[in-house]
Design an enzyme around this catalytic site. Structure first.
Site, PDB file in Angstrom:
ATOM      1  N   SER A 297       0.845  -1.190   0.000  1.00 21.87           N
ATOM      2  CA  SER A 297       0.000   0.000   0.000  1.00 21.87           C
ATOM      3  C   SER A 297       0.882   1.242   0.000  1.00 21.87           C
ATOM      4  O   SER A 297       1.658   1.450  -0.932  1.00 21.87           O
ATOM      5  CB  SER A 297      -0.946  -0.044   1.191  1.00 21.87           C
ATOM      6  OG  SER A 297      -1.981   0.892   1.042  1.00 21.87           O
TER       7      SER A 297
ATOM      8  N   HIS B 163      -8.014  -4.996  -0.871  1.00 23.31           N
ATOM      9  CA  HIS B 163      -6.726  -4.378  -0.585  1.00 23.31           C
ATOM     10  C   HIS B 163      -5.782  -5.319   0.163  1.00 23.31           C
ATOM     11  O   HIS B 163      -4.570  -5.079   0.198  1.00 23.31           O
ATOM     12  CB  HIS B 163      -6.938  -3.095   0.219  1.00 23.31           C
ATOM     13  CG  HIS B 163      -5.729  -2.225   0.288  1.00 23.31           C
ATOM     14  ND1 HIS B 163      -4.968  -1.919  -0.825  1.00 23.31           N
ATOM     15  CD2 HIS B 163      -5.129  -1.593   1.334  1.00 23.31           C
ATOM     16  CE1 HIS B 163      -3.963  -1.142  -0.470  1.00 23.31           C
ATOM     17  NE2 HIS B 163      -4.035  -0.930   0.832  1.00 23.31           N
TER      18      HIS B 163
END
Length: 709
Positions: free
Chosen positions: A568, A683
């Site tokens: 991320s 994610h």
């Protein structure tokens, strides 16, 4: 439910704000300062050509990695650890019951289940199923992923359950009856979207979602909150608050304490870090005169407990950055413009606040002291001041309060170290007594390993701590395969954790693991984070390089044996290191990353992160972003290590277009790379334990090929 800003930080290591589904596509005409890109079509998550490209690259890369003779053993090890039924269950209190969400080989999508505390104390608790997500998925033909609940704390009977299709952040919300353990016929049912809810009362929800044109921010978050009665159509919901088009999002939360005090708060998030806070009184929002960088954590004995992240003076009291204060709820409601904060906790320069939790009579303060966990019990004195005492828990570990009982003075606390398996204890917050309940069996042989905390000196003289977990007998001749991990953003601290799969697949095979506490995180409070904001961000990247060079200088490893990994925001860190210092790394694992730092505001939820990274429309910030953007700084004629990109077609938080475009550009330049895009998982890049194990096996196969061979 945590407030909107904290709810955006979800997965450990893979952490950034969420986005609505509609925000996945790219605007036809980019805003000022956003360049056009011939590969912009890859930013559309569902573009058929982009998906086909990703599948072809994934098939090519997984064929290479799965052909490695080590892959089957690594997959078996990762799967056994991920699906082990001896894992310590994560538990929370709800009334007199204990609740847990559980996944294993027999429950791939998972079970929401409950038992009594007395039963939970046993080796084999008598778990009762509340919701079988596998059965629900099979019955409805949707691969549901359980995303948690919001429950009515007044009656404690009804909850709303958040369900995601394949792991994306967009959820479907349905009302659930805890007594009958079934969805409520004719109850609250909100269709798929990026949305948050709070219980205003037993018959009413406060809902922030897409209500039509003009009700969502450019980042894909709700800007309008409405009250919705049970059984009422969405188009009849009544508006109670509206943010501005320039805002990031709005959200609502109802807080209650054990003494019966209640407050409904509305947060207007101007950016990821700045928020206006309102009390909803008589149906009207009243803004509290809090600084923009402040967060209300809850109510305790009629006091609003607030974390303040900037220096603030109010009511004659000077509050330093990073402190916790109490505000009398009644006084704040009567006069929200004139607040009188009472100090609860003031940090030292080496402390960072992790969280605040509440039992019936106590406030629990979780923090780190030089990146080592501490938990304090805080109480009000008769004169309104506060005192605190430290709970006696193991040192040199990550200590986390995982669940508190608002009916009693007790809390679940976990303790884990890099080499010490996670232990779950029940703490009596009145006496400080600690009752050990469960412990994960060792998942790897830690007897030959050692943990050290070191410091590196960054380019500006800042001392940056980092942990080394290594075999005890390494030769210090630069030959040890070493994996360096960091995050460096959003005030998220990187803390010790039991290595589990990493220990089995990496340490047992002679590798060393390093966790760097670089600036940008929250290890030492807001100041450590702000030292790397926007155009100051190069300090974060220099910190990481300083740690790497220290590892090389002390001859733990060498450039030939050094690999790096991050996800991320940490994926952006990896991309920057890949392009700024390709000579330092032999392997780079780039997980669910941001990589195009000039177009990021129009890709997915990127607009919400300009408070962290800056705005390409601002000339000074654009110049800096252009200088660090990995996508724009690939250069012909440079020898780069072969990276492994890891992403997900269902990641509606950090769009897979970043990884797709970077890999496609490398392909056109004739540069080597490996690419893995999971079709599900969101994610986290994996929607269940089997997918997690497969991703881990692929990553460690890659690392062993690059660093050990």
């Amino acid at each position: 439910m945590k407030n909107t800003i904290s709810a955006l930080l979800l997965s450990p290591g893979l952490m950034l704000g969420a986005t609505a589904a509609f925000a996945d596509s790219t605007p036809a005409t980019p805003p000022t300062g956003i360049p056009e890109d011939s590969r912009a079509w890859m930013e559309d998550m569902n573009n058929a050509d982009a998906l086909a490209w990703a599948k072809a690259e994934t098939d090519r890369s997984t064929a290479v990695l799965q052909a490695d003779p080590r892959y089957p053993a690594l997959l078996a090890e990762a799967t056994a650890i991920a699906e082990s039924k001896d894992r310590v269950p994560g538990v929370s209190f709800r009334g007199d019951a204990v609740y847990n969400f559980w996944q294993d080989a027999d429950h791939v999508q998972g079970l929401w289940r409950t038992t009594t505390l007395a039963s939970f104390r046993k080796d084999k608790p008598d778990w009762q199923t509340v919701l079988d997500v596998d059965a629900l998925a099979e019955a409805e033909g949707v691969k549901w992923v359980f995303k948690g609940t919001d429950c009515d704390e007044e009656t404690r009977r009804h909850c709303v359950v958040h369900l995601s299709n394949g792991g994306e952040d967009a959820v479907t919300i349905r009302e659930f009856d805890m007594k009958s353990r079934a969805f409520v016929a004719g109850g609250f049912a909100l269709p798929r979207g990026k949305q948050t809810v709070a219980w205003a009362d037993t018959e009413t929800l406060l809902v922030a979602r897409d209500w039509g044109p003009g009700t969502m921010s450019g980042a894909g978050y709700p800007l309008v909150i409405k009250t919705l009665k049970r059984g009422q159509p969405l188009d009849q919901a009544q508006e109670v608050f509206r943010g501005q088009p320039s805002d990031m999002s709005v959200g609502a939360e109802t807080m209650r304490d054990a003494q019966g005090y209640q407050a409904t708060l509305i947060t207007r998030n101007l950016s990821f870090f700045e928020v206006e806070t309102y009390l909803l009184a008589g149906g009207q929002p009243k803004r509290l005169a809090l600084p923009l960088k402040a967060r209300v954590h809850g109510i305790h004995e009629g006091q609003l407990i607030v974390e303040v992240k900037q220096d603030w003076t109010a009511g004659g009291t000077a509050v330093p950055q990073g402190a916790v204060v109490a505000l009398d709820l009644a006084a704040a409601t009567a006069d929200p413009d004139h607040l009188h904060p009472v100090p609860v906790y003031t940090p030292t320069s080496r402390e960072g606040l992790n969280d605040l939790d509440f039992t019936r009579h106590h406030l629990l303060i979780s923090l780190t002291d030089n990146v080592k966990g501490r938990v304090y019990v805080a109480d009000r004195n008769a004169d309104g001041s506060w005192r605190r005492a430290q709970l006696q828990l193991p040192d040199n570990a990550n200590i986390t309060v995982t669940g508190t009982d608002r009916d009693h003075d007790r809390a679940f606390v976990t303790v884990a170290g890099f080499l010490e398996p996670l232990t779950l204890s029940l703490v009596d917050t009145n006496t400080g007594a600690v009752e050990r309940l469960k412990s994960t069996p060792p998942q790897f042989d830690a007897s030959k390993a050692v943990v050290e905390q070191r410091e590196a000196v960054s380019s500006d003289g800042t001392h940056v701590p980092y942990f080394v977990v290594r075999p005890r007998d390494v030769p210090f001749d630069g030959s040890t395969p070493t994996l360096l991990y960091a995050y460096g953003g959003f005030e998220v601290p990187m803390l010790p954790r039991y290595l589990g799969a990493t220990g089995k697949m990496w340490l047992e095979r002679g590798g060393a693991y390093v966790l760097a506490n670089i600036r940008g995180g929250g290890e030492f409070g807001p100041a450590w984070h702000e030292a790397g904001l926007k155009t100051k961000r190069q300090a974060i990247y220099d910190d990481f390089v300083a740690v790497a060079r220290d590892l090389i200088a002390t001859k733990l490893t060498s450039t030939r044996r050094l690999g790096i990994e991050g996800g991320s925001n940490g994926g952006l860190l990896m991309g920057v290191q890949f392009t700024q210092h390709p000579e330092l790394w032999r392997a780079v694992v780039i997980q669910v990353p941001l990589l195009d730092m000039l177009r990021f505001p129009v890709i997915g939820a990127g607009a919400s992160w300009m408070g962290e990274y800056g705005d390409p429309a601002v000339p000074e910030e654009r110049a800096f972003l252009a200088g660090i953007s990995p996508y724009h700084n690939l250069k012909a004629g440079v020898t780069y290590p072969e990276p492994l990109f890891v992403t997900s077609a269902k990641d509606d938080r950090v769009n897979p277009g970043h990884a797709r475009k970077m890999a496609a550009k490398m392909k056109e330049m004739g540069l080597p790379y490996l690419y893995y895009e999971n079709t599900e998982g969101g994610h986290a890049a994996s929607a269940n334990l089997k997918e997690t194990a497969r991703r881990q096996a692929l990553e460690f196969t890659y690392l062993l090929r690059k660093l050990k061979d």
